[in-house]
Design a protein around this motif. Structure first.
Motif, mmCIF file in Angstrom:
data_model
loop_
_atom_site.group_PDB
_atom_site.id
_atom_site.type_symbol
_atom_site.label_atom_id
_atom_site.label_comp_id
_atom_site.label_asym_id
_atom_site.label_seq_id
_atom_site.Cartn_x
_atom_site.Cartn_y
_atom_site.Cartn_z
ATOM 1 N N ARG A 54 0.834 -1.209 0.000
ATOM 2 C CA ARG A 54 0.000 0.000 0.000
ATOM 3 C C ARG A 54 0.861 1.249 0.000
ATOM 4 N NH1 ARG A 54 -5.000 -0.729 3.441
ATOM 5 N NH2 ARG A 54 -4.542 1.413 3.967
ATOM 6 N N ALA A 57 -1.335 7.719 -2.831
ATOM 7 C CA ALA A 57 -1.226 8.043 -4.251
ATOM 8 C C ALA A 57 -0.179 9.125 -4.493
ATOM 9 C CB ALA A 57 -2.578 8.453 -4.810
ATOM 10 N N SER A 72 -3.743 9.187 -11.934
ATOM 11 C CA SER A 72 -5.159 8.910 -11.728
ATOM 12 C C SER A 72 -5.739 8.077 -12.866
ATOM 13 C CB SER A 72 -5.921 10.226 -11.589
ATOM 14 O OG SER A 72 -7.284 9.974 -11.387
ATOM 15 N N LEU A 75 -4.226 4.505 -12.739
ATOM 16 C CA LEU A 75 -4.788 3.739 -11.630
ATOM 17 C C LEU A 75 -6.206 3.292 -11.935
ATOM 18 C CD1 LEU A 75 -3.462 5.707 -8.522
ATOM 19 C CD2 LEU A 75 -2.637 3.507 -9.405
ATOM 20 N N ALA A 79 -7.285 -0.493 -11.811
ATOM 21 C CA ALA A 79 -8.361 -0.906 -10.901
ATOM 22 C C ALA A 79 -9.432 -1.667 -11.673
ATOM 23 C CB ALA A 79 -8.957 0.310 -10.197
ATOM 24 N N ARG A 86 -8.230 1.362 -4.912
ATOM 25 C CA ARG A 86 -8.051 2.731 -4.408
ATOM 26 C C ARG A 86 -9.131 3.023 -3.387
ATOM 27 N NH1 ARG A 86 -8.462 6.221 -9.690
ATOM 28 N NH2 ARG A 86 -10.160 4.780 -9.973
ATOM 29 N N ILE A 96 -5.713 9.519 -1.082
ATOM 30 C CA ILE A 96 -6.070 8.204 -1.626
ATOM 31 C C ILE A 96 -4.945 7.230 -1.293
ATOM 32 C CG2 ILE A 96 -6.492 6.884 -3.755
ATOM 33 C CD1 ILE A 96 -8.745 8.815 -3.138
ATOM 34 N N VAL A 98 -3.471 3.580 -2.391
ATOM 35 C CA VAL A 98 -3.484 2.594 -3.465
ATOM 36 C C VAL A 98 -2.949 1.290 -2.900
ATOM 37 C CG1 VAL A 98 -2.656 2.045 -5.780
ATOM 38 C CG2 VAL A 98 -3.032 4.437 -5.124
#
Length: 149
Positions: A54, A57, A72, A75, A79, A86, A96, A98
């Motif tokens: 983890r 961001a 962004s 990601l 995702a 996220r 955030i 991740v």
């Protein structure tokens, strides 16, 4: 007034550009065979090395030298493929976190040995220890100069 590159300096610069382009293309092709892009891999590696898989961001963006918008978008793609998750940071609603999913970890662990073998074949094995040390020293000096700007 610009101080133009000499012919020798221009050849050095062009050699570096060609090296970077060809190496990136070859490494990207190697990752593509496993369904990953270079951008995917650039983010999966620091996440896999992070505690609990983890990272915030903003820290991930700083690690890979990406702008917030690029991170962004990437990601979101990752995702959607189930590689990362996220969530809002518990201590900061604007932040955030991740996280690497089990599928993301499995994929990076599967791909990493082949990727490292390709890096070794195309980059490391073709140079002496002295040349490797010179590249390391030069890279650190250039990165330092960029940081000092």
């Amino acid at each position: 007034m610009a101080r133009w590159l000499t012919e020798s300096e221009q050849k050095t610069w062009q050699a570096y550009i060609t090296l970077r382009q060809r190496l990136d293309a070859a490494l990207s092709a190697g990752l593509a065979s496993a369904g990953l892009s270079m951008a995917d891999y650039e983010l999966l590696v620091p996440l896999s090395a992070a505690q609990d898989g983890r990272m915030r961001a903003k820290d991930l963006a700083a690690e890979v030298c990406w702008e917030k918008s690029r991170l962004s978008k990437q990601l979101a793609r990752m995702a959607a493929r189930g590689l990362i998750d996220r969530r809002a940071a518990a201590d900061d609603a604007r932040g955030i976190v991740v996280s690497l999913t089990p599928a993301g970890r499995e994929l990076v662990e599967q791909v990493a040995p082949e990727h490292v073998a390709l890096v070794r074949e195309l980059f490391i094995d073709g140079m002496s220890e002295r040349e490797a040390a010179a590249i390391e020293s030069l890279s650190e000096r250039i990165v330092g100069a960029i940081a000092d700007r």
